[in-house]
Design a protein around this motif. Structure first.
Motif, PDB file in Angstrom:
ATOM      1  N   VAL A  56       3.337  -7.327  -4.185  1.00 39.36           N
ATOM      2  CA  VAL A  56       2.707  -8.649  -4.335  1.00 39.36           C
ATOM      3  C   VAL A  56       3.762  -9.697  -4.686  1.00 39.36           C
ATOM      4  N   ARG A  57       4.698  -9.330  -5.547  1.00 38.18           N
ATOM      5  CA  ARG A  57       5.765 -10.276  -5.917  1.00 38.18           C
ATOM      6  C   ARG A  57       6.618 -10.615  -4.706  1.00 38.18           C
ATOM      7  N   GLN A  99      -5.092  -5.427  -2.617  1.00 37.90           N
ATOM      8  CA  GLN A  99      -5.314  -6.085  -3.900  1.00 37.90           C
ATOM      9  C   GLN A  99      -6.790  -6.116  -4.299  1.00 37.90           C
ATOM     10  N   LEU A 122       2.683  -1.567  -6.078  1.00 38.32           N
ATOM     11  CA  LEU A 122       1.765  -2.652  -5.742  1.00 38.32           C
ATOM     12  C   LEU A 122       2.216  -3.970  -6.364  1.00 38.32           C
ATOM     13  N   THR A 123       2.603  -3.924  -7.634  1.00 35.56           N
ATOM     14  CA  THR A 123       3.067  -5.137  -8.308  1.00 35.56           C
ATOM     15  C   THR A 123       4.305  -5.701  -7.617  1.00 35.56           C
ATOM     16  N   GLY A 124       5.230  -4.820  -7.266  1.00 39.19           N
ATOM     17  CA  GLY A 124       6.437  -5.258  -6.578  1.00 39.19           C
ATOM     18  C   GLY A 124       6.135  -5.834  -5.207  1.00 39.19           C
ATOM     19  N   ARG A 150      -5.177   4.393  -5.175  1.00 38.27           N
ATOM     20  CA  ARG A 150      -4.440   4.958  -6.302  1.00 38.27           C
ATOM     21  C   ARG A 150      -4.833   6.423  -6.504  1.00 38.27           C
ATOM     22  N   GLN A 177      -9.905  -4.761  -5.835  1.00 38.63           N
ATOM     23  CA  GLN A 177      -9.915  -3.776  -6.918  1.00 38.63           C
ATOM     24  C   GLN A 177     -10.452  -2.416  -6.479  1.00 38.63           C
ATOM     25  N   ASP A 218       1.014   1.638  -9.182  1.00 37.32           N
ATOM     26  CA  ASP A 218       0.860   0.286  -9.730  1.00 37.32           C
ATOM     27  C   ASP A 218       2.174  -0.488  -9.676  1.00 37.32           C
ATOM     28  N   ASN A 219       3.277   0.194  -9.914  1.00 38.60           N
ATOM     29  CA  ASN A 219       4.584  -0.475  -9.844  1.00 38.60           C
ATOM     30  C   ASN A 219       4.903  -0.916  -8.416  1.00 38.60           C
TER      31      ASN A 219
END
Length: 240
Positions: free
Chosen positions: A143-144, A88, A139-141, A97, A90, A136-137
């Protein structure tokens, strides 16, 4: 000295290895918890005491590994917590990425026609954009799912087992005497072990993709572990 990304890759690889060992132990525990046939055949009579001892030991081992692999904060430890925090950052996410998205295509390197090269580069740029979005998808998933795991009602129970039952033995003053922590008081259910492992598997898989751009053959692992567990718990006459 290894670079930051070499360390991340090594930790992600070791996390996978540790999780596979957890999956293997749980494969032999699951029938002891949920198979009426196994419980009736091995958990009664002369085998009852051994069955209960083995079940208790496997449960504590799995609980300790869940807490260790998921929640350890020591930076030297390949835990889900540490890797989720790392990806996470940056600058780290940007580099990962790029590694995830930018591939070197041999066809471009050997091609000599400028128009073909340009067409291949346009295709590759489009695919890179799609891979960046995929990263990004994921990573977002991840973290959730991590936030869901750390706020699950059972997770502190596993942490308590690791910190105060298995790694150390803590006693509490209850009713004018000191006694060890009773696992029954932690509010854990047998099914919480499987639930935690299932949620951790999604995170281990996501971190493997984000850091190493590598998946894993989970279906094959399931078949192998299910087969090994069934062979172990078969009646002795059937195994012969």
């Amino acid at each position: 000295m290894p670079s930051q990304f070499e360390k991340l890759e090594a930790h992600a690889s070791h996390l996978l290895d540790g999780f596979l060992r957890l999956r293997e132990r749980y494969a032999f525990l699951d029938p002891m918890l949920f198979s009426e046939e196994v419980a009736n055949r091995r958990g009664s009579g002369r085998q009852a005491r051994g069955f209960i001892t083995l079940r208790h030991s496997l449960f504590l081992s799995c609980a300790q590994d869940i807490a260790k692999l998921a929640l350890d904060k020591d930076p030297r430890t390949p835990s889900i917590r540490n890797l989720i925090e790392s990806v996470q950052v940056q600058s780290t996410a940007d580099e990962l990425r790029d590694r995830f998205a930018v591939w070197v295509l041999p066809s471009i390197e050997v091609e000599t026609d400028p128009e073909i090269i340009a067409a291949l580069e346009r295709i590759e740029l489009g695919e890179q954009k799609a891979r960046r979005l995929q990263f990004d998808n994921i990573l977002t998933g991840a973290v959730r799912r991590w936030n869901e795991l750390t706020t699950a009602p059972y997770i502190n129970g596993f942490l308590t087992i690791r910190d105060k039952v298995t790694a150390h033995t803590e006693v509490r003053h209850v009713a004018d005497k000191y006694q060890p922590i009773d696992i029954k008081d932690l509010g854990l259910k047998w099914s919480d072990v499987k639930r935690a492992i299932d949620e951790m598997q999604e995170l281990v898989e996501a971190l493997g993709m984000l850091i190493r751009n590598a998946g894993f053959a989970w279906d094959m692992l399931d078949e192998q572990l299910n087969s090994a567990s069934k062979e172990f718990w078969l009646p002795s006459d059937a195994a012969a």
